[in-house]
Design a protein around this motif. Structure first.
Motif, PDB file in Angstrom:
ATOM      1  N   ALA A   1      -9.620  12.998   3.984  1.00 10.84           N
ATOM      2  CA  ALA A   1      -9.755  14.455   4.026  1.00 10.84           C
ATOM      3  C   ALA A   1      -8.707  15.061   4.956  1.00 10.84           C
ATOM      4  O   ALA A   1      -8.077  16.080   4.625  1.00 10.84           O
ATOM      5  CB  ALA A   1     -11.161  14.847   4.478  1.00 10.84           C
ATOM      6  N   ALA A   2      -8.494  14.421   6.094  1.00 15.82           N
ATOM      7  CA  ALA A   2      -7.480  14.907   7.031  1.00 15.82           C
ATOM      8  C   ALA A   2      -6.083  14.777   6.438  1.00 15.82           C
ATOM      9  O   ALA A   2      -5.247  15.682   6.588  1.00 15.82           O
ATOM     10  CB  ALA A   2      -7.572  14.128   8.348  1.00 15.82           C
ATOM     11  N   VAL A   3      -5.821  13.676   5.738  1.00 14.44           N
ATOM     12  CA  VAL A   3      -4.520  13.483   5.093  1.00 14.44           C
ATOM     13  C   VAL A   3      -4.265  14.577   4.067  1.00 14.44           C
ATOM     14  O   VAL A   3      -3.170  15.140   3.996  1.00 14.44           O
ATOM     15  CB  VAL A   3      -4.432  12.074   4.450  1.00 14.44           C
ATOM     16  CG1 VAL A   3      -3.311  11.991   3.438  1.00 14.44           C
ATOM     17  CG2 VAL A   3      -4.247  11.026   5.530  1.00 14.44           C
ATOM     18  N   CYS A   4      -5.268  14.909   3.272  1.00 11.22           N
ATOM     19  CA  CYS A   4      -5.108  15.982   2.279  1.00 11.22           C
ATOM     20  C   CYS A   4      -4.733  17.292   2.954  1.00 11.22           C
ATOM     21  O   CYS A   4      -3.834  18.007   2.498  1.00 11.22           O
ATOM     22  CB  CYS A   4      -6.387  16.162   1.458  1.00 11.22           C
ATOM     23  SG  CYS A   4      -6.673  14.865   0.257  1.00 11.22           S
ATOM     24  N   ALA A   5      -5.420  17.610   4.043  1.00 14.10           N
ATOM     25  CA  ALA A   5      -5.141  18.863   4.752  1.00 14.10           C
ATOM     26  C   ALA A   5      -3.737  18.868   5.355  1.00 14.10           C
ATOM     27  O   ALA A   5      -3.000  19.853   5.237  1.00 14.10           O
ATOM     28  CB  ALA A   5      -6.191  19.094   5.834  1.00 14.10           C
TER      29      ALA A   5
ATOM     30  N   THR B   1       2.130  10.932   6.762  1.00  9.18           N
ATOM     31  CA  THR B   1       0.690  10.690   6.907  1.00  9.18           C
ATOM     32  C   THR B   1       0.263   9.237   6.698  1.00  9.18           C
ATOM     33  O   THR B   1      -0.673   8.774   7.342  1.00  9.18           O
ATOM     34  CB  THR B   1      -0.110  11.565   5.923  1.00  9.18           C
ATOM     35  OG1 THR B   1       0.293  11.267   4.581  1.00  9.18           O
ATOM     36  CG2 THR B   1       0.081  13.041   6.224  1.00  9.18           C
ATOM     37  N   HIS B   2       0.912   8.534   5.812  1.00  8.74           N
ATOM     38  CA  HIS B   2       0.451   7.187   5.440  1.00  8.74           C
ATOM     39  C   HIS B   2       0.422   6.212   6.617  1.00  8.74           C
ATOM     40  O   HIS B   2      -0.590   5.518   6.801  1.00  8.74           O
ATOM     41  CB  HIS B   2       1.304   6.646   4.291  1.00  8.74           C
ATOM     42  CG  HIS B   2       0.688   5.474   3.615  1.00  8.74           C
ATOM     43  ND1 HIS B   2       0.873   4.178   4.062  1.00  8.74           N
ATOM     44  CD2 HIS B   2      -0.115   5.389   2.524  1.00  8.74           C
ATOM     45  CE1 HIS B   2       0.210   3.357   3.273  1.00  8.74           C
ATOM     46  NE2 HIS B   2      -0.401   4.067   2.331  1.00  8.74           N
ATOM     47  N   PRO B   3       1.474   6.118   7.423  1.00  8.31           N
ATOM     48  CA  PRO B   3       1.423   5.147   8.537  1.00  8.31           C
ATOM     49  C   PRO B   3       0.287   5.430   9.519  1.00  8.31           C
ATOM     50  O   PRO B   3      -0.368   4.499   9.995  1.00  8.31           O
ATOM     51  CB  PRO B   3       2.779   5.303   9.226  1.00  8.31           C
ATOM     52  CG  PRO B   3       3.663   5.961   8.225  1.00  8.31           C
ATOM     53  CD  PRO B   3       2.771   6.798   7.356  1.00  8.31           C
ATOM     54  N   LEU B   4       0.041   6.691   9.796  1.00 12.91           N
ATOM     55  CA  LEU B   4      -1.013   7.034  10.753  1.00 12.91           C
ATOM     56  C   LEU B   4      -2.395   6.692  10.198  1.00 12.91           C
ATOM     57  O   LEU B   4      -3.234   6.121  10.902  1.00 12.91           O
ATOM     58  CB  LEU B   4      -0.935   8.518  11.117  1.00 12.91           C
ATOM     59  CG  LEU B   4      -1.933   8.998  12.151  1.00 12.91           C
ATOM     60  CD1 LEU B   4      -1.784   8.218  13.456  1.00 12.91           C
ATOM     61  CD2 LEU B   4      -1.747  10.485  12.409  1.00 12.91           C
ATOM     62  N   LEU B   5      -2.637   7.026   8.940  1.00 15.69           N
ATOM     63  CA  LEU B   5      -3.929   6.689   8.342  1.00 15.69           C
ATOM     64  C   LEU B   5      -4.113   5.176   8.291  1.00 15.69           C
ATOM     65  O   LEU B   5      -5.176   4.651   8.632  1.00 15.69           O
ATOM     66  CB  LEU B   5      -4.055   7.282   6.937  1.00 15.69           C
ATOM     67  CG  LEU B   5      -5.361   6.935   6.214  1.00 15.69           C
ATOM     68  CD1 LEU B   5      -6.558   7.509   6.955  1.00 15.69           C
ATOM     69  CD2 LEU B   5      -5.323   7.428   4.785  1.00 15.69           C
TER      70      LEU B   5
ATOM     71  N   ALA C   1       0.834  -1.211   0.000  1.00 15.68           N
ATOM     72  CA  ALA C   1       0.000   0.000   0.000  1.00 15.68           C
ATOM     73  C   ALA C   1       0.866   1.258   0.000  1.00 15.68           C
ATOM     74  O   ALA C   1       0.580   2.215  -0.738  1.00 15.68           O
ATOM     75  CB  ALA C   1      -0.928  -0.004   1.209  1.00 15.68           C
ATOM     76  N   LEU C   2       1.920   1.264   0.797  1.00 18.27           N
ATOM     77  CA  LEU C   2       2.817   2.420   0.820  1.00 18.27           C
ATOM     78  C   LEU C   2       3.527   2.573  -0.519  1.00 18.27           C
ATOM     79  O   LEU C   2       3.629   3.680  -1.058  1.00 18.27           O
ATOM     80  CB  LEU C   2       3.835   2.296   1.950  1.00 18.27           C
ATOM     81  CG  LEU C   2       4.873   3.418   2.054  1.00 18.27           C
ATOM     82  CD1 LEU C   2       4.198   4.774   2.270  1.00 18.27           C
ATOM     83  CD2 LEU C   2       5.865   3.115   3.160  1.00 18.27           C
ATOM     84  N   GLY C   3       4.006   1.473  -1.068  1.00 16.02           N
ATOM     85  CA  GLY C   3       4.679   1.523  -2.368  1.00 16.02           C
ATOM     86  C   GLY C   3       3.764   2.039  -3.462  1.00 16.02           C
ATOM     87  O   GLY C   3       4.161   2.876  -4.284  1.00 16.02           O
ATOM     88  N   LEU C   4       2.515   1.564  -3.471  1.00 18.43           N
ATOM     89  CA  LEU C   4       1.551   2.032  -4.465  1.00 18.43           C
ATOM     90  C   LEU C   4       1.263   3.517  -4.282  1.00 18.43           C
ATOM     91  O   LEU C   4       1.209   4.281  -5.255  1.00 18.43           O
ATOM     92  CB  LEU C   4       0.257   1.226  -4.355  1.00 18.43           C
ATOM     93  CG  LEU C   4      -0.874   1.657  -5.283  1.00 18.43           C
ATOM     94  CD1 LEU C   4      -0.477   1.484  -6.741  1.00 18.43           C
ATOM     95  CD2 LEU C   4      -2.143   0.873  -4.960  1.00 18.43           C
ATOM     96  N   THR C   5       1.106   3.932  -3.045  1.00 18.92           N
ATOM     97  CA  THR C   5       0.858   5.349  -2.762  1.00 18.92           C
ATOM     98  C   THR C   5       1.998   6.207  -3.289  1.00 18.92           C
ATOM     99  O   THR C   5       1.766   7.214  -3.959  1.00 18.92           O
ATOM    100  CB  THR C   5       0.678   5.565  -1.244  1.00 18.92           C
ATOM    101  OG1 THR C   5      -0.463   4.820  -0.809  1.00 18.92           O
ATOM    102  CG2 THR C   5       0.490   7.023  -0.905  1.00 18.92           C
ATOM    103  N   LEU C   6       3.217   5.825  -2.997  1.00 22.71           N
ATOM    104  CA  LEU C   6       4.368   6.599  -3.469  1.00 22.71           C
ATOM    105  C   LEU C   6       4.487   6.557  -4.992  1.00 22.71           C
ATOM    106  O   LEU C   6       4.791   7.574  -5.624  1.00 22.71           O
ATOM    107  CB  LEU C   6       5.650   6.092  -2.818  1.00 22.71           C
ATOM    108  CG  LEU C   6       5.772   6.330  -1.313  1.00 22.71           C
ATOM    109  CD1 LEU C   6       6.997   5.631  -0.758  1.00 22.71           C
ATOM    110  CD2 LEU C   6       5.795   7.812  -0.981  1.00 22.71           C
ATOM    111  N   LEU C   7       4.229   5.401  -5.572  1.00 23.37           N
ATOM    112  CA  LEU C   7       4.305   5.254  -7.025  1.00 23.37           C
ATOM    113  C   LEU C   7       3.315   6.171  -7.740  1.00 23.37           C
ATOM    114  O   LEU C   7       3.618   6.726  -8.800  1.00 23.37           O
ATOM    115  CB  LEU C   7       4.043   3.800  -7.406  1.00 23.37           C
ATOM    116  CG  LEU C   7       4.130   3.447  -8.890  1.00 23.37           C
ATOM    117  CD1 LEU C   7       5.575   3.581  -9.370  1.00 23.37           C
ATOM    118  CD2 LEU C   7       3.632   2.031  -9.116  1.00 23.37           C
ATOM    119  N   VAL C   8       2.152   6.352  -7.147  1.00 23.97           N
ATOM    120  CA  VAL C   8       1.126   7.197  -7.761  1.00 23.97           C
ATOM    121  C   VAL C   8       1.294   8.662  -7.376  1.00 23.97           C
ATOM    122  O   VAL C   8       1.243   9.556  -8.227  1.00 23.97           O
ATOM    123  CB  VAL C   8      -0.284   6.692  -7.377  1.00 23.97           C
ATOM    124  CG1 VAL C   8      -1.364   7.662  -7.837  1.00 23.97           C
ATOM    125  CG2 VAL C   8      -0.525   5.308  -7.948  1.00 23.97           C
TER     126      VAL C   8
END
Length: 115
Positions: free
Chosen positions: A72-76, A44-48, A6-13
Motif C-alpha cells: 500500500a505504501a509502495v502504491c502511494a 521503491t522496490h529495494p526498500l520494500l 524479483a526486481l526483473g519480474l517486477t519491471l517485466l510486469v
C-alpha cells in the motif's frame, strides 16, 4: 526468490502496465512513460524488499501484514513520484490507478511464480 529475479519480474510486469496506462489514458509519450515506470520502481522496490526481509523469519501473520502495508505504501509513493516524472497531475486519478494496477499485477505474478 533472489532479489535480482524479483526486481526483473517486477519491471517485466509493471513497466508495460504503467506505459499502457500513461500513454492511453494520459497521452504521455511511451518512452517517457516507460522511463517513469522504471524510475519509480527503482525508488521503491529495494526498500520494500529489504523491509520485508526483517519479517520473513517470524510468524506468517507478521509477514503478510507487513507485506500488505508495504505494498500500500509502495502504491502511494509510486503514484506521488509518477505524477511529476510523467508530467501528470498528482491530484488526478491516473497516477493512483496506474500504480495500484501495476503493483497488483506484479504481486499476482510473484505469487503465481513463487508457487
Amino acid at each position: 526468490m533472489p532479489y535480482a529475479l524479483a526486481l526483473g519480474l517486477t519491471l517485466l510486469v509493471e513497466v508495460p502496465v504503467y506505459t499502457a496506462a500513461l500513454t492511453r489514458a494520459g497521452g504521455i509519450r511511451p518512452g517517457r512513460a516507460a522511463a517513469a515506470a522504471v524510475l519509480v520502481n527503482l525508488a521503491t522496490h529495494p526498500l520494500l524488499w529489504s523491509s520485508l526481509g526483517h519479517f520473513s523469519a517470524g510468524p506468517a501473520a507478521a509477514y503478510w501484514t507487513a507485506f500488505g502495508l508495504g505494498e500500500a505504501a509502495v502504491c502511494a509513493v509510486e503514484a506521488a513520484l509518477l505524477a511529476p516524472l510523467a508530467g501528470t497531475s498528482v491530484r488526478g486519478p491516473l497516477p493512483w490507478v496506474a500504480a495500484a494496477t501495476a503493483n497488483a499485477a506484479s504481486v499476482l505474478a510473484g505469487l503465481l511464480l513463487g508457487r
